[in-house]
Design an enzyme around this catalytic site. Structure first.
Site, PDB file in Angstrom:
ATOM      1  N   LYS A  35       0.831  -1.221   0.000  1.00  0.00           N
ATOM      2  CA  LYS A  35       0.000   0.000   0.000  1.00  0.00           C
ATOM      3  C   LYS A  35       0.857   1.258   0.000  1.00  0.00           C
ATOM      4  CE  LYS A  35      -2.442   2.690   3.504  1.00  0.00           C
ATOM      5  NZ  LYS A  35      -1.444   3.301   4.350  1.00  0.00           N
ATOM      6  N   ASN A  36       1.820   1.319   0.908  1.00  0.00           N
ATOM      7  CA  ASN A  36       2.543   2.584   1.068  1.00  0.00           C
ATOM      8  C   ASN A  36       3.525   2.860  -0.059  1.00  0.00           C
ATOM      9  OD1 ASN A  36       1.047   3.310   3.252  1.00  0.00           O
ATOM     10  ND2 ASN A  36       2.519   2.585   4.778  1.00  0.00           N
ATOM     11  N   ARG A 106      -3.720  10.331   4.024  1.00  0.00           N
ATOM     12  CA  ARG A 106      -2.459  10.981   4.301  1.00  0.00           C
ATOM     13  C   ARG A 106      -1.582  11.119   3.051  1.00  0.00           C
ATOM     14  NH1 ARG A 106      -0.277  14.336   7.865  1.00  0.00           N
ATOM     15  NH2 ARG A 106       1.939  14.022   8.095  1.00  0.00           N
ATOM     16  N   CYS A 130      -5.166   8.424   8.956  1.00  0.00           N
ATOM     17  CA  CYS A 130      -5.467   7.820  10.261  1.00  0.00           C
ATOM     18  C   CYS A 130      -5.150   8.809  11.377  1.00  0.00           C
ATOM     19  CB  CYS A 130      -4.614   6.569  10.469  1.00  0.00           C
ATOM     20  SG  CYS A 130      -5.131   5.169   9.467  1.00  0.00           S
ATOM     21  N   ARG A 135       0.406  15.136  13.073  1.00  0.00           N
ATOM     22  CA  ARG A 135       1.150  14.633  11.903  1.00  0.00           C
ATOM     23  C   ARG A 135       1.662  15.834  11.098  1.00  0.00           C
ATOM     24  NH1 ARG A 135      -1.763   9.299   9.461  1.00  0.00           N
ATOM     25  NH2 ARG A 135       0.346   9.028   8.654  1.00  0.00           N
ATOM     26  N   PRO A 136       2.679  16.537  11.642  1.00  0.00           N
ATOM     27  CA  PRO A 136       3.180  17.736  10.967  1.00  0.00           C
ATOM     28  C   PRO A 136       3.822  17.417   9.616  1.00  0.00           C
ATOM     29  CG  PRO A 136       4.573  17.173  12.853  1.00  0.00           C
ATOM     30  CD  PRO A 136       3.435  16.201  12.844  1.00  0.00           C
ATOM     31  N   ILE A 137       3.921  18.441   8.753  1.00  0.00           N
ATOM     32  CA  ILE A 137       4.598  18.229   7.459  1.00  0.00           C
ATOM     33  C   ILE A 137       5.705  19.276   7.262  1.00  0.00           C
ATOM     34  CG2 ILE A 137       2.728  17.019   6.267  1.00  0.00           C
ATOM     35  CD1 ILE A 137       2.091  19.730   4.912  1.00  0.00           C
ATOM     36  N   GLN A 139       8.876  19.003   7.544  1.00  0.00           N
ATOM     37  CA  GLN A 139      10.046  18.518   6.795  1.00  0.00           C
ATOM     38  C   GLN A 139       9.776  18.515   5.286  1.00  0.00           C
ATOM     39  OE1 GLN A 139      13.077  17.897   8.420  1.00  0.00           O
ATOM     40  NE2 GLN A 139      11.833  18.792  10.032  1.00  0.00           N
ATOM     41  N   ASP A 319       3.791   0.261  12.120  1.00  0.00           N
ATOM     42  CA  ASP A 319       2.581  -0.244  11.465  1.00  0.00           C
ATOM     43  C   ASP A 319       2.281  -1.702  11.817  1.00  0.00           C
ATOM     44  OD1 ASP A 319       2.349   2.243  10.376  1.00  0.00           O
ATOM     45  OD2 ASP A 319       3.014   1.698   8.370  1.00  0.00           O
ATOM     46  N   ILE A 341       7.130   6.513  17.202  1.00  0.00           N
ATOM     47  CA  ILE A 341       6.825   7.270  15.973  1.00  0.00           C
ATOM     48  C   ILE A 341       5.560   8.129  16.137  1.00  0.00           C
ATOM     49  CG2 ILE A 341       6.472   7.126  13.467  1.00  0.00           C
ATOM     50  CD1 ILE A 341       9.131   5.839  14.225  1.00  0.00           C
ATOM     51  N   ARG A 411      -9.077   0.475   3.496  1.00  0.00           N
ATOM     52  CA  ARG A 411      -8.122   1.410   2.895  1.00  0.00           C
ATOM     53  C   ARG A 411      -6.796   0.725   2.581  1.00  0.00           C
ATOM     54  NH1 ARG A 411      -6.498   5.568   6.579  1.00  0.00           N
ATOM     55  NH2 ARG A 411      -4.897   5.619   4.999  1.00  0.00           N
TER      56      ARG A 411
HETATM   57  C1  EPZ Z   1       4.215   6.822   6.643  1.00  0.00           C
HETATM   58  O1  EPZ Z   1       3.547   7.937   7.205  1.00  0.00           O
HETATM   59  C2  EPZ Z   1       3.177   5.748   6.467  1.00  0.00           C
HETATM   60  N1  EPZ Z   1       2.131   6.251   5.572  1.00  0.00           N
HETATM   61  C3  EPZ Z   1       2.588   5.347   7.818  1.00  0.00           C
HETATM   62  O2  EPZ Z   1       1.747   4.229   7.602  1.00  0.00           O
HETATM   63  C4  EPZ Z   1       3.719   4.911   8.759  1.00  0.00           C
HETATM   64  O3  EPZ Z   1       3.188   4.697  10.047  1.00  0.00           O
HETATM   65  C5  EPZ Z   1       4.798   5.987   8.831  1.00  0.00           C
HETATM   66  O4  EPZ Z   1       5.249   6.338   7.501  1.00  0.00           O
HETATM   67  C6  EPZ Z   1       6.007   5.555   9.631  1.00  0.00           C
HETATM   68  O5  EPZ Z   1       6.556   4.388   9.071  1.00  0.00           O
HETATM   69  C7  EPZ Z   1       2.338   6.241   4.271  1.00  0.00           C
HETATM   70  O6  EPZ Z   1       3.358   5.784   3.774  1.00  0.00           O
HETATM   71  C8  EPZ Z   1       1.229   6.759   3.420  1.00  0.00           C
HETATM   72  P1  EPZ Z   1       6.595   9.890   8.704  1.00  0.00           P
HETATM   73  P2  EPZ Z   1       4.244   9.367   7.216  1.00  0.00           P
HETATM   74  O7  EPZ Z   1       6.689  11.173   7.946  1.00  0.00           O
HETATM   75  O8  EPZ Z   1       5.049   9.504   5.979  1.00  0.00           O
HETATM   76  C9  EPZ Z   1       7.098  13.111  12.249  1.00  0.00           C
HETATM   77  C10 EPZ Z   1      -0.172   2.913   7.848  1.00  0.00           C
HETATM   78  O9  EPZ Z   1      -0.797   2.392   8.798  1.00  0.00           O
HETATM   79  N2  EPZ Z   1       7.135  14.105  11.163  1.00  0.00           N
HETATM   80  O10 EPZ Z   1       7.659   8.873   8.512  1.00  0.00           O
HETATM   81  O11 EPZ Z   1       3.187  10.362   7.456  1.00  0.00           O
HETATM   82  C11 EPZ Z   1       5.743  12.440  12.377  1.00  0.00           C
HETATM   83  O12 EPZ Z   1       4.873  13.205  13.185  1.00  0.00           O
HETATM   84  C12 EPZ Z   1       0.343   4.322   7.936  1.00  0.00           C
HETATM   85  O13 EPZ Z   1       0.029   2.332   6.773  1.00  0.00           O
HETATM   86  C13 EPZ Z   1       7.374  15.433  11.488  1.00  0.00           C
HETATM   87  O14 EPZ Z   1       7.530  15.809  12.658  1.00  0.00           O
HETATM   88  O15 EPZ Z   1       5.184   9.230   8.470  1.00  0.00           O
HETATM   89  C14 EPZ Z   1       6.121  11.096  12.981  1.00  0.00           C
HETATM   90  O16 EPZ Z   1       6.283  11.256  14.365  1.00  0.00           O
HETATM   91  C15 EPZ Z   1      -0.015   5.029   9.190  1.00  0.00           C
HETATM   92  N3  EPZ Z   1       7.444  16.338  10.471  1.00  0.00           N
HETATM   93  C16 EPZ Z   1       7.480  10.787  12.370  1.00  0.00           C
HETATM   94  O17 EPZ Z   1       7.984  12.053  11.900  1.00  0.00           O
HETATM   95  C17 EPZ Z   1       7.288  15.994   9.167  1.00  0.00           C
HETATM   96  O18 EPZ Z   1       7.357  16.863   8.292  1.00  0.00           O
HETATM   97  C18 EPZ Z   1       7.475   9.834  11.189  1.00  0.00           C
HETATM   98  O19 EPZ Z   1       6.499  10.252  10.250  1.00  0.00           O
HETATM   99  C19 EPZ Z   1       7.039  14.636   8.853  1.00  0.00           C
HETATM  100  C20 EPZ Z   1       6.960  13.715   9.877  1.00  0.00           C
END
Ligand code: EPZ
Length: 433
Positions: A35-36, A106, A130, A135-137, A139, A319, A341, A411
């Site tokens: 999926k991801n 997301r 979810c 879930r900040p963006i 970065q 996950d 995480i 999903r």
């Molecule tokens: C991806 O989410 C996956 N989603 C998530 O899977 C998965 O849990 C996660 O990676 C971690 O492996 C998809 O691939 C669509 P991150 P993502 O950016 O990209 C913080 C599932 O069940 N962060 O790696 O959103 C964030 O808050 C889903 O399949 C910032 O602070 O995760 C988290 O604590 C749920 N600023 C950590 O980093 C940012 O700009 C990791 O988030 C980005 C992230």
């Protein structure tokens, strides 16, 4: 009250899974595409000015939603089979995706990197997904700005514009899957070389890089500590790419085998991607025999406690944390899980406690006091992986478990009840009307 709760959770209030438990799973399960990876590769096709084919796509609602979004942007998508699409992106005519669409999931944030790369401008609603806490963006935004874009957040939209994108060095302050993929998407067609330092290394990062390289990009080092992207003038497509098998789906079935006291073979997986899960299953007393693209997982004796901390790949994946939580809730002794995480990924523990588990969650740590068995109850999938965990709990539990809010599960898992039924689980999707 029940109806109110279910409506608030945003699910189809009429559908539920009914599972009659205490069935040891037996047999073979074939893992679908990841999926991801799929939800990143589909928007990545926007960087191609041509035609490409993607196969081994999981047949899940997030994939269908992404195909609909690309169609709205002007792409022509042809479904060749249930798992294969051909995408023609020669006539993309919009770079604007409204909030009503993006808040459904997301992975809509990948539209920003892909559209910025293709059109040098994008207006994309803030992503949903979810509810796992904040879930900040930041970065992602930092990356786009480093490449030369101006990024504004206003009225629920992220608006990114650049006269041109220029390669640069980006240091990620934390390991982020989404920001790493967005950096690759935005940098592939940029002028010059981009270096991503401290990137995520998940199998889907490598898969997206492999997809882009197959289409003509020059990305090196995906899956290592440094990714180097030499910008190219265009991506031509004219190729077929097969999505990597889903590491998380494979892990879900492996943990279901142990929780149900079963013996299954998981086929079409990459066992290298499953090392952290294999190690934990063996550590608690389960058995795994891994052979390249398939593995056997089986139960022989009561499993025992463990301490787990979720980490970016190659660490234990967040996950699979809820699914592992089910196994630990019926293992001997008191286990500890530290979720490093996501801040709210223990919501499922309230549901498991309704089934007789003894779990205390405090912030990012949860304590699992092992019980002899779980007992059936009506429960609610609070997110995608929580839903998978409740299915495992229902199969292991005594009695008839009912699971609501199936939209979360649909999903991300293809034909989940059919796959479990093939392994002997007594599981039915029921419409309450
Ligand atoms: C991806 O989410 C996956 N989603 C998530 O899977 C998965 O849990 C996660 O990676 C971690 O492996 C998809 O691939 C669509 P991150 P993502 O950016 O990209 C913080 C599932 O069940 N962060 O790696 O959103 C964030 O808050 C889903 O399949 C910032 O602070 O995760 C988290 O604590 C749920 N600023 C950590 O980093 C940012 O700009 C990791 O988030 C980005 C992230």
């Amino acid at each position: 009250m029940l109806i109110d709760f279910k409506q608030n959770m945003g699910g189809n209030i009429l559908e539920k899974l009914v599972i009659t438990g205490k069935t040891p799973l037996k047999g073979e399960v074939v893992i679908s595409g990841a999926k991801n990876a799929a939800v990143a590769i589909i928007p990545a096709t926007l960087l191609i000015n041509g035609i490409c084919t993607i196969d081994n796509l999981p047949n899940i609602s997030d994939v269908k939603l992404y195909c609909d979004i690309l169609t709205e942007l002007g792409a022509k998508i042809t479904w060749n089979t249930e798992h294969e699409i051909t995408v023609d992106t020669r006539n993309i005519n919009s770079n604007n995706i409204p909030l009503e669409t993006t808040r459904k999931f997301r992975a809509s944030y990948y539209l920003l990197g892909a559209l910025l790369g293709r059109c040098h401008s994008a207006k994309v609603g803030i992503p949903g997904g979810c509810n796992l806490g904040a879930r900040p963006i930041d970065q992602h935004i930092k990356t786009f700005e480093a490449l030369g874009a101006n990024v504004e957040v206003s009225n629920g939209n992220i608006i990114a514009k650049a006269k041109k994108l220029k390669g640069t060095s980006i240091y990620m302050d934390l390991v982020s899957v989404g920001a790493t993929i967005n950096a690759m998407l935005a940098a592939v067609l940029a002028e010059g070389t981009t270096i991503i330092d401290n990137p995520a290394k998940e199998p889907h990062i490598v898969d997206v890089a492999n997809f882009l390289n197959t289409m003509g990009a020059d990305i090196r080092g995906a899956g290592t500590d440094i990714i180097k992207i030499n910008g190219v003038k265009e991506l031509k497509g004219n190729a077929t790419y097969s999505v990597v098998p889903d590491q998380i789906e494979a892990g879900t079935f492996m943990l279901a085998a142990i929780a149900s006291k079963g013996d299954i073979t998981v086929k079409n997986c990459i066992t290298k991607h499953l090392e952290s899960i294999i190690a934990k299953i063996v550590e608690i007393g389960g058995n795994v025999d891994a052979n390249g693209d398939h593995l056997r997982v089986w139960y022989t004796k009561k499993t025992h406690k463990a301490t787990i901390k979720t980490l970016p790949y190659p660490g234990f994946p967040t996950d699979l944390q809820p699914q592992m939580g089910v196994v630990l809730s019926i293992s001997e002794g008191t286990s500890i899980i530290n979720e490093s995480i996501w801040e709210s990924r223990f919501q499922y523990t309230n549901e498991l406690n309704k089934m007789g588990a003894k779990i205390t969650a405090q912030g990012k740590t949860a304590f699992f006091e092992g019980v002899n068995e779980l007992t059936a109850a009506p429960v609610y999938a609070t997110d995608l992986r929580a839903g998978a965990a409740l299915i495992i709990a229902g199969i292991a539990a005594k009695g008839k478990t009912e699971i609501y809010n199936l939209n979360h599960i649909d999903r991300g898992y293809e034909n989940i009840e059919q796959k479990f039924r093939k392994l002997g689980a007594k599981i039915e999707r029921v419409n309450e009307e």
